[in-house]
Design a protein around this motif. Structure first.
Motif: not given
Length: 308
Positions: A75-78, A184-185, A189-193
């Motif tokens: 949920a935090s990434r979303w 975004g930094r 983090a850890g997600v491709d472009a």
């Protein structure tokens, strides 16, 4: 004893050509956006752009087999993606289309040279990134050049607030992009472009559509559908070319050459933006645009050299 066979470094000519193509397409997005802003309701045009671009990017993501990975996101990434989309797509696109309703496309392309200046300043303050003399000189040169462009050759008017509504809206673009880059930094983090771009484009498109319906209602969407053919050709160029294809070429360049070398080509974007705006839209390149633009582009190039 036979001589050892000579080895040759792999040629990256095609990669460099694609990066030039990326700069061409990103530069072309300014006159294309100017046409859209004049022919369609700005918010609806922005929503349409990212609805189409988001669909293309999601199909591209699915073709790489990375779409299923989204199911495992926390949920935090979303939440981080929603915040990033709020600035990088929703806010940026809103200011972009609204600003181009008032400001010539070539001028807008040069105002955006402030992006790396403010980003580097805040990165040095927040993340303690080191700045050297070359970066500092480039930042000063780019900032003064952008000020010359914004104020039509009278940069001292920045201090007394005599800046037009269009210029202020484009400065909103700068603020949103800087926020997107710095946020975004932390949150991406850890997600491709490609995944980041596809997901934020889709989320931002939903936000833009909701705002369009809330502010302008369905009449704005009818205005998009009733736009002339040349506006739809520009829409195709800005969605397929400036978004999906240009990002693909940029990602290829980062993979083959590294982020530093690939990002150097972004210096060419305002050059193509000014040239295409003059050729396609007949915009006048006056002395303030020429002098300020040269300073801004030279400053951006100097910053890129300093960062390497």
């Amino acid at each position: 004893m036979s001589a050892a066979p000579m080895t040759h470094a792999p040629s990256h000519l095609s990669t460099h050509l694609r990066l030039v193509g990326m700069a061409v397409l990103w530069g072309a997005s300014w006159p294309w956006g100017r046409v859209l802003a004049q022919a369609m309701p700005p918010l609806a045009a922005a929503a349409c752009r990212f609805l189409i671009a988001g669909a293309i990017l999601m199909l591209w993501l699915a073709s790489t087999g990375r779409l299923s990975a989204l199911r495992s996101w926390s949920a935090s990434r979303w939440a981080g993606m929603v915040v990033a989309a709020s600035f990088g797509v929703f806010g940026y696109a809103t200011f972009f289309m609204s600003g181009l309703k008032h400001v010539p496309a070539g001028k807008g392309a040069l105002v955006i040279t402030l992006n790396p200046v403010i980003t580097l300043l805040l990165a040095a303050w927040i993340f303690h990134e080191r700045l050297n003399k070359r970066i500092g000189l480039g930042m000063a040169l780019a900032a003064v050049g952008a000020a010359v462009v914004i104020t039509r050759g009278e940069p001292w008017h920045v201090l007394d607030g005599r800046v037009g509504i269009g210029e202020l809206l484009l400065l909103g673009c700068v603020a949103c992009w800087v926020a997107y880059t710095l946020i975004g930094r932390k949150v991406m983090a850890g997600v491709d472009a490609l995944t980041t771009t596809a997901v934020t484009a889709a989320i931002g498109a939903a936000m833009l559509l909701a705002l369009t319906l809330a502010v302008d209602g369905t009449t704005a969407l009818a205005g998009v559908l009733a736009a002339p053919r040349n506006a739809w050709l520009c829409m195709a160029g800005i969605t397929v070319g400036s978004t999906a294809l240009a990002y693909a070429w940029y990602f290829d360049g980062v993979k083959a050459l590294g982020a530093g070398a690939a990002s150097g080509y972004i210096t060419l974007v305002p050059v193509f933006g000014v040239v295409f705006s003059a050729l396609w839209l007949g915009e006048v390149v006056d002395a303030s645009l020429l002098v300020g633009g040269t300073m801004a582009i030279a400053g951006t190039a100097l910053m890129n050299l300093g960062r390497r």
